[in-house]
Design a protein around this motif. Structure first.
Motif, PDB file in Angstrom:
ATOM      1  N   UNK A  70       0.816  -1.221   0.000  1.00  0.00           N
ATOM      2  CA  UNK A  70       0.000   0.000   0.000  1.00  0.00           C
ATOM      3  C   UNK A  70       0.847   1.267   0.000  1.00  0.00           C
ATOM      4  N   UNK A  71       0.351   2.233  -0.742  1.00  0.00           N
ATOM      5  CA  UNK A  71       1.002   3.530  -0.824  1.00  0.00           C
ATOM      6  C   UNK A  71      -0.112   4.570  -0.716  1.00  0.00           C
ATOM      7  N   UNK A  72      -0.291   5.102   0.481  1.00  0.00           N
ATOM      8  CA  UNK A  72      -1.410   6.013   0.727  1.00  0.00           C
ATOM      9  C   UNK A  72      -1.253   7.346   0.009  1.00  0.00           C
ATOM     10  N   UNK A  73      -0.035   7.801  -0.172  1.00  0.00           N
ATOM     11  CA  UNK A  73       0.184   9.045  -0.922  1.00  0.00           C
ATOM     12  C   UNK A  73      -0.243   8.833  -2.377  1.00  0.00           C
ATOM     13  N   UNK A  74       0.129   7.710  -2.934  1.00  0.00           N
ATOM     14  CA  UNK A  74      -0.264   7.381  -4.297  1.00  0.00           C
ATOM     15  C   UNK A  74      -1.788   7.294  -4.410  1.00  0.00           C
ATOM     16  N   UNK A  75      -2.424   6.692  -3.417  1.00  0.00           N
ATOM     17  CA  UNK A  75      -3.879   6.563  -3.415  1.00  0.00           C
ATOM     18  C   UNK A  75      -4.543   7.952  -3.363  1.00  0.00           C
ATOM     19  N   UNK A  76      -3.986   8.848  -2.570  1.00  0.00           N
ATOM     20  CA  UNK A  76      -4.514  10.219  -2.509  1.00  0.00           C
ATOM     21  C   UNK A  76      -4.323  10.941  -3.837  1.00  0.00           C
ATOM     22  N   UNK A  77      -3.189  10.756  -4.459  1.00  0.00           N
ATOM     23  CA  UNK A  77      -2.955  11.360  -5.775  1.00  0.00           C
ATOM     24  C   UNK A  77      -3.956  10.831  -6.792  1.00  0.00           C
ATOM     25  N   UNK A  79      -6.929   9.602  -6.247  1.00  0.00           N
ATOM     26  CA  UNK A  79      -8.245  10.163  -5.936  1.00  0.00           C
ATOM     27  C   UNK A  79      -8.348  11.614  -6.386  1.00  0.00           C
ATOM     28  N   UNK A  80      -7.294  12.389  -6.144  1.00  0.00           N
ATOM     29  CA  UNK A  80      -7.292  13.798  -6.546  1.00  0.00           C
ATOM     30  C   UNK A  80      -7.390  13.939  -8.065  1.00  0.00           C
ATOM     31  N   UNK A  81      -6.622  13.147  -8.795  1.00  0.00           N
ATOM     32  CA  UNK A  81      -6.654  13.200 -10.255  1.00  0.00           C
ATOM     33  C   UNK A  81      -8.041  12.843 -10.764  1.00  0.00           C
ATOM     34  N   UNK A  82      -8.612  11.770 -10.249  1.00  0.00           N
ATOM     35  CA  UNK A  82      -9.930  11.342 -10.727  1.00  0.00           C
ATOM     36  C   UNK A  82     -11.023  12.323 -10.353  1.00  0.00           C
ATOM     37  N   UNK A  83     -10.949  12.908  -9.171  1.00  0.00           N
ATOM     38  CA  UNK A  83     -11.944  13.909  -8.778  1.00  0.00           C
ATOM     39  C   UNK A  83     -11.833  15.142  -9.671  1.00  0.00           C
ATOM     40  N   UNK A  84     -10.608  15.581  -9.940  1.00  0.00           N
ATOM     41  CA  UNK A  84     -10.406  16.752 -10.796  1.00  0.00           C
ATOM     42  C   UNK A  84     -10.887  16.485 -12.220  1.00  0.00           C
ATOM     43  N   UNK A  85     -10.605  15.309 -12.736  1.00  0.00           N
ATOM     44  CA  UNK A  85     -11.044  14.979 -14.088  1.00  0.00           C
ATOM     45  C   UNK A  85     -12.561  14.851 -14.142  1.00  0.00           C
ATOM     46  N   UNK A  86     -13.158  14.249 -13.126  1.00  0.00           N
ATOM     47  CA  UNK A  86     -14.621  14.154 -13.087  1.00  0.00           C
ATOM     48  C   UNK A  86     -15.248  15.548 -13.088  1.00  0.00           C
ATOM     49  N   UNK A  87     -14.718  16.449 -12.286  1.00  0.00           N
ATOM     50  CA  UNK A  87     -15.244  17.817 -12.224  1.00  0.00           C
ATOM     51  C   UNK A  87     -14.983  18.556 -13.539  1.00  0.00           C
ATOM     52  N   UNK A  88     -13.784  18.436 -14.063  1.00  0.00           N
ATOM     53  CA  UNK A  88     -13.434  19.127 -15.305  1.00  0.00           C
ATOM     54  C   UNK A  88     -14.232  18.653 -16.498  1.00  0.00           C
ATOM     55  N   UNK A 120      -1.497  12.114 -16.454  1.00  0.00           N
ATOM     56  CA  UNK A 120      -1.320  12.428 -15.032  1.00  0.00           C
ATOM     57  C   UNK A 120      -1.008  11.172 -14.224  1.00  0.00           C
ATOM     58  N   UNK A 121      -1.646  10.072 -14.583  1.00  0.00           N
ATOM     59  CA  UNK A 121      -1.366   8.800 -13.903  1.00  0.00           C
ATOM     60  C   UNK A 121       0.074   8.376 -14.136  1.00  0.00           C
ATOM     61  N   UNK A 122       0.524   8.507 -15.360  1.00  0.00           N
ATOM     62  CA  UNK A 122       1.886   8.104 -15.725  1.00  0.00           C
ATOM     63  C   UNK A 122       2.937   9.005 -15.070  1.00  0.00           C
ATOM     64  N   UNK A 123       2.688  10.308 -15.102  1.00  0.00           N
ATOM     65  CA  UNK A 123       3.694  11.261 -14.640  1.00  0.00           C
ATOM     66  C   UNK A 123       3.666  11.512 -13.140  1.00  0.00           C
ATOM     67  N   UNK A 124       2.495  11.380 -12.512  1.00  0.00           N
ATOM     68  CA  UNK A 124       2.390  11.803 -11.118  1.00  0.00           C
ATOM     69  C   UNK A 124       1.888  10.706 -10.184  1.00  0.00           C
ATOM     70  N   UNK A 125       0.802  10.042 -10.546  1.00  0.00           N
ATOM     71  CA  UNK A 125       0.201   9.067  -9.625  1.00  0.00           C
ATOM     72  C   UNK A 125       1.039   7.807  -9.517  1.00  0.00           C
ATOM     73  N   UNK A 126       1.352   7.180 -10.633  1.00  0.00           N
ATOM     74  CA  UNK A 126       2.051   5.897 -10.635  1.00  0.00           C
ATOM     75  C   UNK A 126       3.498   6.032 -11.100  1.00  0.00           C
ATOM     76  N   UNK A 127       4.087   7.179 -10.902  1.00  0.00           N
ATOM     77  CA  UNK A 127       5.473   7.366 -11.330  1.00  0.00           C
ATOM     78  C   UNK A 127       6.357   6.386 -10.566  1.00  0.00           C
TER      79      UNK A 127
END
Length: 134
Positions: A70-77, A79-88, A120-127
């Protein structure tokens, strides 16, 4: 070397797309199972969350090949990416609604969301972490 890296990136993007289709199936199944118990809004929240969990698991393990626990920072990233994309994408769909047929607007917004999510997943979430690069 560059050619192989390009093929790997295409392969990764195809996996990302397959996971996206799986997420959509999970979302729809959970929505229609929960709809009668929870109603539309709560059913949508639960089904979207189920799709996100599916996405996190498969993209983390299969698409981006991460094996760590588990990587909680990655999980937060994630969630943030998906929430931002859903809103955008919801905002973009709203803005396009009167200018394009709904199906065309939905397809355009979805395609934009997929590409943004992937990069964003490639560069930030799952880097990759430094140790995994070696």
């Amino acid at each position: 070397m560059i050619e192989k890296a390009g093929r790997n990136e295409v392969k990764r993007f195809i996996r990302f797309g397959i996971v996206g289709v799986m997420n959509t199936v999970v979302d729809f199944i959970v929505f229609f199972l929960m709809h009668s118990f929870l109603g539309s809004i709560a059913g949508q929240i639960v089904s979207y969350a189920a799709g996100m969990l599916n996405s996190y698991f498969w993209n983390r393990r299969w698409t981006f090949g991460q094996k760590r626990t588990r990587d909680y920072v990655q999980m937060l990233r994630f969630t943030a990416v998906n929430a931002a994309i859903a809103a955008g994408t919801a905002l973009l769909l709203y803005l396009l609604e009167g200018h394009l047929p709904l199906v065309a607007a939905k397809l355009l917004v979805t395609a934009a969301g997929v590409f943004i999510n992937y990069f964003l997943s490639r560069a930030w979430v799952f880097r990759p972490h430094k140790i995994e690069d070696q």
